[in-house]
Scaffold this active site. Structure first.
Site, PDB file in Angstrom:
ATOM      1  CE  LYS A 166      -0.622   5.401   5.072  1.00  0.00           C
ATOM      2  NZ  LYS A 166      -1.963   5.669   5.524  1.00  0.00           N
ATOM      3  CE  LYS A 223      -6.550   2.080   9.629  1.00  0.00           C
ATOM      4  NZ  LYS A 223      -5.953   3.442   9.254  1.00  0.00           N
ATOM      5  CD  GLU A 238      -7.017   2.664   3.477  1.00  0.00           C
ATOM      6  OE1 GLU A 238      -7.431   2.819   4.502  1.00  0.00           O
ATOM      7  OE2 GLU A 238      -6.246   2.168   2.739  1.00  0.00           O
ATOM      8  CE  LYS A 277      -2.482   1.454   3.845  1.00  0.00           C
ATOM      9  NZ  LYS A 277      -3.414   1.524   4.782  1.00  0.00           N
ATOM     10  CG  ASP A 321      -4.622   5.248   2.854  1.00  0.00           C
ATOM     11  OD1 ASP A 321      -5.493   6.113   2.551  1.00  0.00           O
ATOM     12  OD2 ASP A 321      -4.282   5.291   4.045  1.00  0.00           O
TER      13      ASP A 321
END
Length: 425
Positions: A215, A316, A267, A213, A240
């Site tokens: 950022k 989460k 995301e 993933k 994300d």
């Protein structure tokens, strides 16, 4: 609901401890044939003699340096400070939880300081006074408190760990987990250069991780994604944004350009409350959107699903307010046709172990952010440390509670501040 957990084997008696007489505290929420399962928060315990008797609440503020600095769209960090919660009952059983809130109010309104105030002023007294027989009922203690999900999550986690240790049952089994290992991915921050990012990707792929993933933020999106996808055409890749974009045409063009790179998901492109904007973007993309910050309760999840604001949910434990609401979110999302995966907040070993247990549930079909502790920390607070092997993190089904021993001596030595509350004599 996911399948009910299997009936546990008879619990073994702990050395030097008398096993408490109580019903199975890890039993699933009660269901009624042909009807919606009742919410345990509306059902007070009926057998007060079986309630878990707590003798103390302790909390520790612990700071650990990161192996590699981590940057998101809002800030860069070189260490993390979390709050570790310890509950003890009259039989000597101990449960641990982790409040994994950020230090600054960029991911959410909560911070370490607000959580410390909340636990000392409200949560610790409420939990110590509350009578609960199963961890499904523990959140009745803080039902009147609005928000503060990170702080609540630490106490909810500790209640689950304590209840499972009392019954000599693993947390994963208590939740209905079916996996013996959880597929793990890693989350990589914004790096100074694309070459630095490619070096990080290579390092973690060499360690066996199967999903990466990235950022992203305005100005750091299509270029790094293009470079990683060009270097690794078959890599399971997702991005994300942590809500860094809006519906400005420049931002929308950048987000739509990501559609060309065969991503698993994009995301949280927009702000948490912008569910309508997410729905509009999802209608224009082939790539699935995933929600994170937008969803911290089941009502928000229901709204997002009704709007078709995304197709995937990042669950989460900390953001949802604990293991109990996280399990409910798993059930609700899967029943509604959404995919789910377990995200993280760079937890220490205590919170990371809870994530692994949650990720053992059958609905978690996508790789979760449950990478080994060694990706972030040179020393962790649990033993054995959490490790990934060929991209999989073992689920400790044969060990009670979180499945890891907590290094209390280390925690006490590292604590920058402590809190203790005991019942009145």
């Amino acid at each position: 609901m996911s399948p009910d957990p299997a009936t546990p084997e008879p619990a073994s008696q702990k050395p030097g401890s008398q096993k408490p007489e109580s019903p199975d505290p890890t039993a699933p929420e009660p269901t009624t044939q042909g009807a919606k399962a009742p919410d345990p928060r509306s059902q007070a315990p009926t057998n007060d003699s079986a309630a878990v008797p707590l003798v103390g609440v302790e909390a520790f503020r612990v700071r650990l340096p990161l192996v590699h600095e981590f940057e998101t769209s809002s800030h860069r960090k070189s260490y993390l400070e979390h709050i570790l919660v310890r509950l003890e009952d009259t039989a000597g059983f101990v449960g641990w939880g982790e409040i994994a809130s950020p230090s600054d109010p960029f991911y959410s309104a909560e911070t370490v300081d607000t959580c410390w105030w909340m636990l000392a002023t409200h949560l610790a007294p409420a939990v110590l006074a509350h009578r609960w027989t199963t961890p499904w009922e523990a959140d009745l203690a803080w039902a009147r408190i609005r928000g503060h999900n990170f702080a609540k999550a630490g106490f909810d986690m500790a209640c689950w760990d304590l209840a499972c240790r009392r019954e000599d049952m693993s947390l994963a089994s208590a939740l209905g987990g079916t996996r013996t290992s959880a597929p793990a991915g890693v989350s990589l921050g914004i790096e100074p250069t694309v070459d630095d990012l490619l070096a990080q990707v290579s390092h973690h792929l060499d360690d066996g991780y199967r999903r990466i993933k990235l950022k992203i933020a305005p100005g750091w999106d299509t270029e790094p994604v293009r470079a990683v996808r060009g270097t690794y055409p078959d890599l399971a890749l997702q991005v994300d944004a942590n809500g860094a974009y809006d519906e400005d045409p420049v931002h929308l063009n950048a987000l739509q350009a990501l559609d060309a790179y065969d991503l698993l998901l994009i995301e949280q492109p927009f702000a948490p409350g912008a569910l309508a904007a997410h729905a509009r973007l999802q209608a224009r993309l082939d790539t699935a959107l995933c929600l994170d910050e937008s969803i911290d309760d089941l009502d928000q999840l229901d709204t997002a699903m009704a709007l078709d604001a995304a197709k995937i949910l990042n669950i989460k434990v900390s953001r949802m307010g604990g293991i109990t609401p996280a399990r409910r979110a798993h059930d609700r999302a899967v029943a509604g046709g959404w995919q789910v995966w377990c995200g993280g907040m760079h937890e220490f070993g205590i919170g990371r172990a809870a994530n692994v247990a949650l990720a053992s549930l059958p609905g978690f079909a996508l790789p979760s952010d449950v990478s080994g502790s060694d990706k972030y920390y040179t020393q962790d607070v649990v033993d054995p440390p959490i490790r990934a092997y060929d991209g999989e993190v073992p689920v400790p089904l044969d060990r009670p509670g979180l499945g890891h021993d907590v290094d209390e001596d280390l925690i006490r030595s590292l604590a920058g501040d402590t809190f203790t509350l005991r019942p009145p004599p």
